[in-house]
Motif scaffolding. Structure first.
Motif, PDB file in Angstrom:
ATOM      1  N   GLN A   3       0.533  -8.394  13.053  1.00  0.00           N
ATOM      2  CA  GLN A   3       0.743  -7.020  12.617  1.00  0.00           C
ATOM      3  C   GLN A   3       0.896  -6.995  11.109  1.00  0.00           C
ATOM      4  N   LEU A   4       0.080  -6.188  10.452  1.00  0.00           N
ATOM      5  CA  LEU A   4       0.144  -6.014   9.000  1.00  0.00           C
ATOM      6  C   LEU A   4       0.424  -4.543   8.703  1.00  0.00           C
ATOM      7  N   VAL A   5       1.412  -4.304   7.864  1.00  0.00           N
ATOM      8  CA  VAL A   5       1.829  -2.934   7.568  1.00  0.00           C
ATOM      9  C   VAL A   5       1.737  -2.703   6.072  1.00  0.00           C
ATOM     10  N   GLU A   6       0.820  -1.808   5.678  1.00  0.00           N
ATOM     11  CA  GLU A   6       0.634  -1.507   4.261  1.00  0.00           C
ATOM     12  C   GLU A   6       1.482  -0.313   3.859  1.00  0.00           C
ATOM     13  N   GLN A  16      -2.091   5.738 -14.717  1.00  0.00           N
ATOM     14  CA  GLN A  16      -0.808   5.371 -14.113  1.00  0.00           C
ATOM     15  C   GLN A  16      -0.938   4.120 -13.245  1.00  0.00           C
ATOM     16  N   SER A  17       0.193   3.723 -12.659  1.00  0.00           N
ATOM     17  CA  SER A  17       0.234   2.473 -11.879  1.00  0.00           C
ATOM     18  C   SER A  17       0.736   2.728 -10.468  1.00  0.00           C
ATOM     19  N   LEU A  18       0.350   1.836  -9.574  1.00  0.00           N
ATOM     20  CA  LEU A  18       0.877   1.791  -8.221  1.00  0.00           C
ATOM     21  C   LEU A  18       1.017   0.330  -7.816  1.00  0.00           C
ATOM     22  N   ARG A  19       1.924   0.076  -6.902  1.00  0.00           N
ATOM     23  CA  ARG A  19       2.013  -1.263  -6.312  1.00  0.00           C
ATOM     24  C   ARG A  19       1.899  -1.140  -4.794  1.00  0.00           C
ATOM     25  N   LEU A  20       0.910  -1.754  -4.244  1.00  0.00           N
ATOM     26  CA  LEU A  20       0.723  -1.787  -2.797  1.00  0.00           C
ATOM     27  C   LEU A  20       1.424  -2.999  -2.216  1.00  0.00           C
ATOM     28  N   SER A  21       1.959  -2.797  -1.015  1.00  0.00           N
ATOM     29  CA  SER A  21       2.615  -3.888  -0.292  1.00  0.00           C
ATOM     30  C   SER A  21       2.005  -4.022   1.091  1.00  0.00           C
ATOM     31  N   CYS A  22       1.953  -5.235   1.569  1.00  0.00           N
ATOM     32  CA  CYS A  22       1.460  -5.520   2.918  1.00  0.00           C
ATOM     33  C   CYS A  22       2.460  -6.469   3.560  1.00  0.00           C
ATOM     34  N   ARG A  23       3.167  -5.945   4.550  1.00  0.00           N
ATOM     35  CA  ARG A  23       4.211  -6.734   5.199  1.00  0.00           C
ATOM     36  C   ARG A  23       3.713  -7.297   6.529  1.00  0.00           C
ATOM     37  N   ALA A  24       4.265  -8.455   6.851  1.00  0.00           N
ATOM     38  CA  ALA A  24       3.974  -9.084   8.145  1.00  0.00           C
ATOM     39  C   ALA A  24       5.302  -9.286   8.854  1.00  0.00           C
ATOM     40  N   PRO A  25       5.856  -8.228   9.415  1.00  0.00           N
ATOM     41  CA  PRO A  25       7.246  -8.256   9.886  1.00  0.00           C
ATOM     42  C   PRO A  25       7.518  -9.224  11.022  1.00  0.00           C
ATOM     43  N   ARG A  26       6.512  -9.539  11.804  1.00  0.00           N
ATOM     44  CA  ARG A  26       6.747 -10.396  12.968  1.00  0.00           C
ATOM     45  C   ARG A  26       6.347 -11.843  12.726  1.00  0.00           C
ATOM     46  N   MET A  27       6.004 -12.142  11.495  1.00  0.00           N
ATOM     47  CA  MET A  27       5.468 -13.467  11.195  1.00  0.00           C
ATOM     48  C   MET A  27       6.542 -14.351  10.592  1.00  0.00           C
ATOM     49  N   ASP A  75       4.598 -13.120  -1.724  1.00  0.00           N
ATOM     50  CA  ASP A  75       5.989 -13.552  -1.701  1.00  0.00           C
ATOM     51  C   ASP A  75       6.259 -14.138  -0.323  1.00  0.00           C
ATOM     52  N   SER A  76       6.321 -15.444  -0.260  1.00  0.00           N
ATOM     53  CA  SER A  76       6.476 -16.102   1.035  1.00  0.00           C
ATOM     54  C   SER A  76       7.851 -15.857   1.636  1.00  0.00           C
ATOM     55  N   SER A  77       8.867 -15.779   0.807  1.00  0.00           N
ATOM     56  CA  SER A  77      10.212 -15.591   1.343  1.00  0.00           C
ATOM     57  C   SER A  77      10.370 -14.228   1.998  1.00  0.00           C
ATOM     58  N   ARG A  78       9.667 -13.248   1.463  1.00  0.00           N
ATOM     59  CA  ARG A  78       9.743 -11.900   2.033  1.00  0.00           C
ATOM     60  C   ARG A  78       8.577 -11.607   2.967  1.00  0.00           C
ATOM     61  N   LYS A  79       7.595 -12.502   2.969  1.00  0.00           N
ATOM     62  CA  LYS A  79       6.397 -12.319   3.792  1.00  0.00           C
ATOM     63  C   LYS A  79       5.671 -11.023   3.421  1.00  0.00           C
ATOM     64  N   ILE A  80       5.433 -10.856   2.143  1.00  0.00           N
ATOM     65  CA  ILE A  80       4.774  -9.650   1.648  1.00  0.00           C
ATOM     66  C   ILE A  80       3.629 -10.050   0.712  1.00  0.00           C
ATOM     67  N   LEU A  81       2.531  -9.369   0.861  1.00  0.00           N
ATOM     68  CA  LEU A  81       1.399  -9.465  -0.052  1.00  0.00           C
ATOM     69  C   LEU A  81       1.422  -8.216  -0.928  1.00  0.00           C
ATOM     70  N   TYR A  82       1.208  -8.409  -2.239  1.00  0.00           N
ATOM     71  CA  TYR A  82       1.252  -7.280  -3.168  1.00  0.00           C
ATOM     72  C   TYR A  82      -0.092  -7.095  -3.868  1.00  0.00           C
ATOM     73  N   LEU A  83      -0.295  -5.867  -4.333  1.00  0.00           N
ATOM     74  CA  LEU A  83      -1.374  -5.587  -5.263  1.00  0.00           C
ATOM     75  C   LEU A  83      -0.807  -4.645  -6.324  1.00  0.00           C
ATOM     76  N   GLN A  84      -0.584  -5.178  -7.518  1.00  0.00           N
ATOM     77  CA  GLN A  84      -0.135  -4.360  -8.639  1.00  0.00           C
ATOM     78  C   GLN A  84      -1.366  -3.758  -9.310  1.00  0.00           C
ATOM     79  N   MET A  85      -1.391  -2.449  -9.378  1.00  0.00           N
ATOM     80  CA  MET A  85      -2.543  -1.746  -9.933  1.00  0.00           C
ATOM     81  C   MET A  85      -2.114  -0.958 -11.165  1.00  0.00           C
TER      82      MET A  85
END
Length: 117
Positions: A3-6, A16-27, A75-85
């Motif tokens: 499960q991936l949650v953006e 302007q800027s945005l930061r996207l996050s992609c979490r893997a809560p069950r991983m 971020d492996s400790s948080r299990k999150i993938l980011y995209l800083q835009m």
């Protein structure tokens, strides 16, 4: 099933800027670290295209249109993938999807980014 949650999309003005996050809560972390990851986007009327990827070893690749403006990280400790835009442009508008892959490919549900000129 992976499960991936953006999150993090929205409506912004050009420049302007945005930061996207992609979490893997069950991983668990050890599984998270095995995957290569990436961000793709789909603009209206266009095919899905690669924006940025990061391997499990941390090697990054950014597509030419976003190079120098976007940065992928994980971020492996948080299990999150980011995209800083940063310095967003109107042509960055689209639905952004995160993906994890190893032997299989997994996709998030997508998050809308709209940039107004």
């Amino acid at each position: 099933q992976v499960q991936l949650v953006e999150s993090g999309g929205g409506l912004v003005q050009a420049g302007q800027s945005l930061r996207l996050s992609c979490r893997a809560p069950r991983m668990i972390t050890s599984v998270f670290n095995r995957y290569h990851m990436g961000w793709y986007r789909e603009a209206p009327g266009k095919q899905r295209e690669m924006v940025a990827t990061i391997t499990r070893d941390g090697t990054k690749e950014h597509a030419e249109p976003v190079n120098g403006r976007f940065t992928i990280s994980r971020d492996s400790s948080r299990k999150i993938l980011y995209l800083q835009m940063n310095s967003l442009k109107v042509e960055d508008t689209g639905v952004y999807y995160c993906t994890f892959w190893d032997q299989k490919n997994y996709w998030g549900q997508g998050t809308q980014v709209t940039v107004q000129g």
